[in-house]
Design an enzyme around this catalytic site. Sequence first.
Site, short mmCIF file in Angstrom:
data_model
loop_
_atom_site.label_atom_id
_atom_site.label_comp_id
_atom_site.label_asym_id
_atom_site.label_seq_id
_atom_site.Cartn_x
_atom_site.Cartn_y
_atom_site.Cartn_z
N GLU A 10 14.08 22.98 9.46
CA GLU A 10 12.78 22.95 8.79
C GLU A 10 12.42 21.48 8.59
O GLU A 10 13.11 20.76 7.87
CB GLU A 10 12.83 23.65 7.44
CG GLU A 10 11.45 23.78 6.84
CD GLU A 10 11.43 23.91 5.33
OE1 GLU A 10 10.44 24.42 4.79
OE2 GLU A 10 12.40 23.48 4.66
N HIS B 212 8.18 32.38 3.48
CA HIS B 212 8.18 32.59 2.03
C HIS B 212 7.51 31.46 1.26
O HIS B 212 7.44 31.52 0.04
CB HIS B 212 9.63 32.76 1.57
CG HIS B 212 10.42 31.49 1.82
ND1 HIS B 212 10.73 31.05 3.10
CD2 HIS B 212 10.91 30.56 0.98
CE1 HIS B 212 11.38 29.91 3.02
NE2 HIS B 212 11.50 29.58 1.74
N ASP B 213 7.09 30.41 1.95
CA ASP B 213 6.40 29.29 1.28
C ASP B 213 4.91 29.28 1.57
O ASP B 213 4.18 28.45 1.04
CB ASP B 213 6.95 27.94 1.78
CG ASP B 213 8.40 27.72 1.40
OD1 ASP B 213 8.84 28.24 0.36
OD2 ASP B 213 9.10 27.00 2.15
N ASP C 132 20.55 30.55 5.89
CA ASP C 132 19.74 29.42 5.46
C ASP C 132 20.66 28.43 4.76
O ASP C 132 21.28 28.76 3.76
CB ASP C 132 18.69 29.96 4.47
CG ASP C 132 17.44 29.12 4.43
OD1 ASP C 132 17.56 27.89 4.51
OD2 ASP C 132 16.34 29.70 4.28
N ASP D 152 17.37 23.98 5.82
CA ASP D 152 16.29 23.68 4.89
C ASP D 152 15.99 22.17 4.83
O ASP D 152 16.92 21.36 4.73
CB ASP D 152 16.73 24.18 3.49
CG ASP D 152 15.61 24.14 2.48
OD1 ASP D 152 14.61 24.83 2.68
OD2 ASP D 152 15.75 23.41 1.47
O1 TEU Z 1 10.65 24.17 1.65
C1 TEU Z 1 10.33 22.87 1.90
C2 TEU Z 1 8.98 22.42 1.55
O2 TEU Z 1 8.77 21.24 1.36
C3 TEU Z 1 7.84 23.33 1.46
O3 TEU Z 1 7.59 24.30 2.30
C4 TEU Z 1 7.46 23.51 0.05
O4 TEU Z 1 7.52 24.82 -0.35
C5 TEU Z 1 6.05 23.00 -0.04
O5 TEU Z 1 6.02 21.71 0.44
C6 TEU Z 1 5.58 22.96 -1.44
O6 TEU Z 1 4.22 22.68 -1.42
C7 TEU Z 1 11.99 24.53 1.61
C8 TEU Z 1 12.11 25.99 1.29
O7 TEU Z 1 11.56 26.74 2.32
C9 TEU Z 1 11.48 26.23 -0.05
O8 TEU Z 1 11.42 27.59 -0.39
C10 TEU Z 1 12.26 25.45 -1.07
O9 TEU Z 1 11.63 25.56 -2.32
C11 TEU Z 1 12.38 23.99 -0.69
O10 TEU Z 1 12.72 23.78 0.66
C12 TEU Z 1 13.47 23.33 -1.51
O11 TEU Z 1 14.72 23.78 -1.10
#
Ligand code: TEU
Length: 548
Positions: A248, A322-323, A95, A196
């Site tokens: 992403e 994970h989000d 990642d 990311d």
């Molecule tokens: O996530 C990006 C992101 O914008 C979302 O999935 C976020 O968690 C959501 O919009 C919040 O409501 C990526 C990663 O997957 C995440 O874990 C990180 O926190 C984020 O980027 C920052 O690096």
Amino acid sequence: MSFKDKVVYQIYPKSFNCTTNKNHGDLNGVIEKLDYLKELGVEYIWLTPIYPSPMNDNGYDVADYTDINPDFGTMEDFDRLVEEANKRGINLMLDMVFNHTSTDHIWFQKALEGDKKYQDYYIFKDNNNSNTPPTNWISKFGGNAWEYVESLDKYYLHLFDKTQADLNWKNPELREEIYKVTNFWLEKGVKGFRLDVINLISKPEKYEDDFIGDGRKFYTDGAKIHQYLKELNENTFGKYNDVITVGEMSSTTLENCIKYSDPKEKELSMTFSFHHLKVDYKDNDKWSLKDFDFIELKELLSTWQVEMDKNNGYNALFWCNHDQPRAVSRFGDDRKYRLESAKMLATVIHMMKGTPYIYQGEEIGMTNAKYDKIELYSDVESLNYYEILKSQGKTAEETLHILNQRSRDNSRTPVQWNDDLNGGFSKTKPWLSSIKNYKEINVKKSLKDKNSIFYYYKKLIKLRKDYEIISNGSFNKFLEDHKSIFGYKRKLNNEELICLNNFYEEKVEIEIDELEKYDILISNYRNTNFKQNTIKLRAYESITLYKK
Ligand code: TEU
């Protein structure tokens, strides 16, 4: 190299498997479970960030791109992981968090000391006695997206937490650093990258207030994004023909994703998009609840299938990461029909065109955490929004109810390996509490039961390898307006596949012409309810038909 018949498994190392006396997982914990992953049949592992980090955002705040967080192990452990995975036919995807670094990163620290070279690695703006942030943009984790640094009398941009400073991709020196980092891992034998929020790296020339939204329209899929990706590709992974990449893409568009993933464009192999995971956001607001809009869900997934394919784009397929809260708790029934609905949801994704991603625990039907106390939550976003929602007048109880459904912690709980203490994840109390249902839902139990969700996933993964129609066939909408069935057809030469999924508890009947000509490829009930040309689908029933 074709990767289109392969499946990726996502590991969140902090919650995967602990082999020390600490309260979090580690790289050796991943090595220990490689045989398990081989048994499942996945051929890539995507590891979320494992680099040194203050862990304010669990590693998405990277303090050093080319080292290993001592909490997770050492570089030797990492090399061993690559080697041991390869022995089992599994490749590693890392990642890469290139939109921002941790403010602990040496570049940012030098910038703070006044070093102009490194200030230009980030997005600093002079205060000019204004004492107001340069724009009114809102951080994704709540609050204004600029942080003031008194010693410099400047603000810096952070689209996420204030300890995650956005990088300045306009600076060619910064871009060179990024290539170096990427090549460092390629030389170590890494065969894939998950990038990311990569579509946020191209910031605007001019910084202005957003009077309608939170500012995202100024930096999402920005003007130079395709150029930056082409250059990254050319200078790094594009030199290899066996490396896959997935971007992403936050709040993106179909048109952009086509371009990101069209092989001719030489940018990325595929994209994650999130529109289908906003169908339960009221007014597009993550923190406002509503039941998911089933018709919208089908329409989004189907349209992306059709359009990406027609235009040479390629989708990453997923429900969970994970989000996101657990899909079985969100779109299925995680109590009475947990088994059926988890399998049904899996089928929907795995019979589509694209590369399926399985998030740790999904393959055994793990559920949302639904913690009943705010003290049990850990995620910076959840804790921020707990305060923000309360300040907007919600009671503590209402706020907790929202977090129960929307918090990222719902899916970050320790993997439930067996029915020992903490679900066999660790000997000491884990950093995030295990879900109490680990006695019933765990890997050990799943492996003993041939009817488990685990073996169903295993079968889906195998089908993709055995039937080219799954990875390569065209996608055709079917029963578009049906209120409870998500159906679609796939076609390849004279082969045809029909995938039928009941998203609700109520039984429903549908007609299929010449039903007798089809075989059942996979189904989540033991026997099927066929009568002449009608199929009766029971609660959360899923049937995939195939004919040649
Ligand atoms: O996530 C990006 C992101 O914008 C979302 O999935 C976020 O968690 C959501 O919009 C919040 O409501 C990526 C990663 O997957 C995440 O874990 C990180 O926190 C984020 O980027 C920052 O690096």
